[in-house]
Enzyme design. Structure first.
Site, PDB file in Angstrom:
ATOM      1  N   TYR A 105       2.190   5.703  11.867  1.00  0.00           N
ATOM      2  CA  TYR A 105       0.999   5.891  11.024  1.00  0.00           C
ATOM      3  C   TYR A 105      -0.043   6.728  11.791  1.00  0.00           C
ATOM      4  O   TYR A 105       0.301   7.662  12.490  1.00  0.00           O
ATOM      5  CB  TYR A 105       0.444   4.551  10.563  1.00  0.00           C
ATOM      6  CG  TYR A 105       1.333   3.876   9.529  1.00  0.00           C
ATOM      7  CD1 TYR A 105       1.340   4.304   8.202  1.00  0.00           C
ATOM      8  CD2 TYR A 105       2.186   2.815   9.888  1.00  0.00           C
ATOM      9  CE1 TYR A 105       2.155   3.692   7.253  1.00  0.00           C
ATOM     10  CE2 TYR A 105       3.004   2.212   8.946  1.00  0.00           C
ATOM     11  CZ  TYR A 105       2.984   2.649   7.628  1.00  0.00           C
ATOM     12  OH  TYR A 105       3.804   2.066   6.702  1.00  0.00           O
ATOM     13  N   SER A 106      -1.315   6.377  11.659  1.00  0.00           N
ATOM     14  CA  SER A 106      -2.363   7.252  12.205  1.00  0.00           C
ATOM     15  C   SER A 106      -2.509   7.200  13.723  1.00  0.00           C
ATOM     16  O   SER A 106      -3.312   7.960  14.281  1.00  0.00           O
ATOM     17  CB  SER A 106      -3.709   6.933  11.545  1.00  0.00           C
ATOM     18  OG  SER A 106      -3.726   7.435  10.222  1.00  0.00           O
ATOM     19  N   THR A 107      -1.775   6.338  14.399  1.00  0.00           N
ATOM     20  CA  THR A 107      -1.789   6.418  15.866  1.00  0.00           C
ATOM     21  C   THR A 107      -1.220   7.762  16.324  1.00  0.00           C
ATOM     22  O   THR A 107      -1.489   8.200  17.442  1.00  0.00           O
ATOM     23  CB  THR A 107      -0.980   5.284  16.522  1.00  0.00           C
ATOM     24  OG1 THR A 107       0.400   5.391  16.161  1.00  0.00           O
ATOM     25  CG2 THR A 107      -1.508   3.916  16.089  1.00  0.00           C
TER      26      THR A 107
END
Length: 295
Positions: A95-97
């Site tokens: 995801y946004s990591t």
């Protein structure tokens, strides 16, 4: 005549048996190769910790009945602490990591220059009102703006991204679903790092962060410092905490590191609980991490 025919038949039978035997051996070999692929991935993660000291820690109070895991690594002591170790070795969507990598790649390849860099906002009205503007890199990172980093990644290009992921040993390094799996309504809100082909484990997240921030990657110190400044979450006179959240569909991340004057510890918190989807978020993962780090 009878003996000659028998001899010919005998030779033919032997040749047939040999051919069948070769075919069986080749089939067996292929099956073995296929079955060993998942095992090889797990062995790679086991090798990561093979020369380190390892301990299991009880973090049930911090997780408050939410299904999840945590891994903390101290390079100074070469020591790993695990909560739900098996889960820490399962590859899932970053995801946004992944914006940690997007920032570095954009800076290294000249798509971004510093924290003021902007991409092209096309005027689309998104459900997330924070994204409806011509954002700087700092704003886009803090607001986790997907369309901004989709443009960055597309501009850098597939070949360069693949090369960098392989160099970092970033999970399965799979960017085959470049445009994502359509989990969001518009094309500029999808990508291979959002519930798609790319997957990484919490343990691998920690190793990637250590590679970057311990100066073991090919990224420049200037660009790493820009990323580090973007990741700062909180600080006091004794400690600074850096990190990035990520979330989607009952799953959430918070990954980063804590830093004191003479030490640095890397961590990854991952939550996955279908029974508590409403309460699972990157913010919740960060709250858990800060509870652990500050106690």
């Amino acid at each position: 005549m009878f003996k000659k025919i028998n001899l010919s038949i005998y030779i033919a039978i032997l040749l047939s048996l040999l051919l069948v035997g070769c075919a069986k051996r080749n089939d067996t070999k292929d099956e073995t190769i296929v079955s060993e692929i998942p095992q090889t991935k797990m062995e790679t993660q086991e090798e990561t910790t093979s020369n380190s000291t390892i301990e299991s820690i009880d973090l049930e109070k911090a997780f408050k009945n939410i299904n999840g895991c945590a891994v903390i690594y101290s390079p100074k002591n070469n020591h790993y602490s695990f909560y739900n170790e098996d889960m820490c070795k399962q590859q899932v969507s970053p995801y946004s990591t992944f914006k940690i990598i997007s920032v570095l790649s954009g800076l290294e390849n000249g798509v971004l220059s510093d924290e003021t860099s902007k991409m092209s906002y096309n005027g689309t009205i998104y459900a997330n009102a924070d994204w409806n503007a011509d954002l700087s890199l700092k704003d886009a990172f803090q607001k986790s703006c997907i369309w901004y980093f989709k443009q960055v990644i597309d501009t850098v290009g597939k070949d360069k991204i693949k090369e960098e992921l392989i160099s970092l040993k970033y999970g399965n390094c799979d960017i085959s679903e470049w445009d994502g799996s359509n989990i969001n309504p518009s094309a500029d809100l999808n990508g291979f790092w959002l519930e798609s082909s790319l997957a990484i484990s919490p343990l691998e997240q920690v190793k990637v962060l250590e590679t970057i921030f311990e100066g073991k990657s090919g990224y420049s110190t200037t660009n790493i410092q820009i990323l580090k400044d973007l990741m700062l979450i909180e600080e006091n006179e004794l400690k600074k905490i850096y990190g990035k959240t990520g979330s989607g569909n009952g799953k959430a991340w918070f990954v980063g590191f804590s830093e004191t004057m003479d030490d640095r510890d890397y961590f990854a918190i991952y939550l996955q609980d279908d029974t508590k989807q409403d309460s699972i978020s990157g913010k919740k993962a960060m709250e858990i991490a800060l509870t652990i780090i500050n106690n």
